[in-house]
Design an enzyme around this catalytic site. Structure first.
Site, short mmCIF file in Angstrom:
data_model
loop_
_atom_site.label_atom_id
_atom_site.label_comp_id
_atom_site.label_asym_id
_atom_site.label_seq_id
_atom_site.Cartn_x
_atom_site.Cartn_y
_atom_site.Cartn_z
N LYS A 32 0.97 -1.31 0.13
CA LYS A 32 0.01 -0.12 0.14
C LYS A 32 0.75 1.06 0.08
CE LYS A 32 -0.97 2.11 3.40
NZ LYS A 32 -1.34 2.70 5.18
N CYS A 83 -26.11 8.74 3.57
CA CYS A 83 -25.34 8.25 2.41
C CYS A 83 -26.36 8.11 1.11
CB CYS A 83 -24.73 6.75 2.76
SG CYS A 83 -23.78 6.14 1.26
N CYS A 130 -26.48 -0.12 -1.56
CA CYS A 130 -25.35 -0.50 -0.50
C CYS A 130 -26.32 -1.77 -0.04
CB CYS A 130 -25.04 0.47 0.46
SG CYS A 130 -23.83 -0.29 1.53
#
Length: 441
Positions: free
Chosen positions: A279, A362, A370
């Site tokens: 990462k 959201c 979702c």
């Protein structure tokens, strides 16, 4: 013992005429014909049976040679029901379709809901090439999250101002900025951006010069000369600062001896440094203050967690961030490889939090995109949304045309307890108030 003449003659008669017959099993259908019935039809049947020929030595159900229609009807009923009972996997829909053909037509005509598929491998039958198809709704999800990051509830995240690639000093040389970006990434592990930014600020101002007259601050030469105890004190607020102090000193030595006092130019060489993983390597390579070269996706805990919440990687989910990186690189367009880290890190810091997700704010949860959204929060969030329809007069081709538009207005709903009084009434807020959000679609 003496036997009478009548007994002998009777025995002789049965020995010469009896036949051996295998007894048959008595069933309810066969015994039912002997049941008592007061109806006229049953009485006539019994009268006919009285003149029927009886065969000695047979079971009682064979004594009467008559044709019973009820037995045939019963057989037909059983025959019709057998295909339905033949298998336990027969569904209710199949049974209903067999009994009522019109119902099957209605079932097929009924529209089905949205089917969302994760990333999946497909093989070309002609060439045998294996490709990975992206999740079915990934672009819609991606664009909605990007809109939330730019102007919605996920805007102004900590990563936007205190991300690792933004912690290098703009007045430093390009080589020093690359080193500062690498150090920021090494310190960021298991550390919040705010704490990491504070530690970097102390290194920029308090790291002593390696020789008199040299500038103080964070560069390779000063990192080589600083005492480990002082370095550990400067970064003491970051997580695992003792190990990171050791890694920073070892990395500085390797950069001086092996890489010409600069950071490595490849992912493999960056990962060879102590305390640097895939990462950090990918983020350092792609950063503007790094090498500005995108070689892969930088996947941290936010990217790993959120993409699995969305079900992008299918079942079972990916186990490690490295598995997530490989899965994303298999189908995600290359022009999104750098942006997705900024996108999902900020989204995870503001809306899709590790604990206490704000699903009611959201857009993915409100629009049913979702699968991990908490229903209670989504329901409450939808109640706060009020769709306002309005009309506007627009001149098109010299003619005035009325255009209908819809705008979403956020209505504040107070649901907290204040002074032992619970208020659940919607409160309308003037359009000019900062607590109202209006979006035109």
């Amino acid at each position: 013992m003496r036997t009478s003449r009548v007994a002998k003659e009777t025995s002789k008669y049965f020995d010469s005429n009896a036949t051996t017959v295998i007894p048959r099993r008595s069933t309810r259908s066969s015994l039912a014909r002997f049941a008592y019935s007061s109806s006229a039809n049953d009485a006539s049947n019994h009268a006919d049976n009285a003149h029927a020929k009886v065969t000695l030595g047979s079971d009682i159900e064979d004594a009467v040679k008559t044709t019973v229609t009820r037995k045939r009807k019963r057989t037909e009923t059983v025959t019709q029901s057998m295909p339905i009972r033949a298998t336990s996997r027969t569904t209710k829909t199949e049974i209903k379709a067999e009994l009522d053909p019109d119902a099957e037509t209605e079932t097929k005509a009924r529209p089905r809901g949205r089917v969302r598929k994760p990333a999946r491998k497909t093989t070309d039958a002609a060439t045998g090439a294996v490709t990975v198809e992206p999740p079915s709704d990934w672009e819609e999800v991606y664009n909605l999250v990007k809109a939330m990051r730019l102007t919605g509830p996920a805007a102004n995240a900590a990563v936007d101002t205190m991300g690792c690639e933004r912690l290098a000093r703009p007045d430093a040389s390009a080589r020093d900025r690359r080193f500062q970006t690498l150090v920021a990434l090494m310190l960021s592990s298991q550390t919040k951006d705010t704490v990491n930014a504070e530690a970097m600020a102390r290194l920029h101002t308090e790291l002593p010069p390696h020789k008199p007259g040299a500038p103080a601050g964070l560069n390779l030469e000063n990192m080589l000369a600083v005492e480990p105890a002082l370095l550990n004190e400067l970064i003491g607020k970051v997580g695992f600062h003792n190990n990171k102090t050791k890694y920073l000193k070892q990395t500085a030595l390797l950069l001086q001896s092996k890489f010409g006092s600069d950071i490595p130019t490849t992912i493999e060489d960056l990962c060879s440094l102590p305390g640097v993983g895939p990462k950090m390597a990918h983020l350092c390579m792609s950063a503007e203050n790094g090498w500005d070269s995108v070689q892969g996706v930088g996947v941290d805990v936010h990217v790993h967690r959120i993409t699995n919440l969305w079900g992008w990687h299918g079942s079972p989910p990916t186990k490690t961030p490295e598995d997530t990186r490989k899965a994303l690189e298999a189908w995600l367009p290359r022009d999104r490889w750098k942006e997705i880290n900024w996108l999902l890190v900020g989204f995870g810091q503001t809306v899709c939090l590790p604990v206490g997700r704000r699903c009611g704010e959201c857009e993915l949860g409100l629009r049913g995109l979702c699968r991990a959204a908490e229903r209670g929060k989504v329901s409450e969030g939808r109640k706060r949304r009020l769709v306002v329809k309005k009309e506007e007069e627009v001149v098109m081709d010299g003619e005035q045309v009325t255009v209908k538009k819809e705008a979403e207005m956020e209505v504040v709903v107070e649901g907290r307890r204040e002074r032992d009084v619970v208020v659940n009434e919607p409160v309308e807020v003037p359009l000019g108030s900062p607590r109202v959000k209006v979006e035109e679609t």
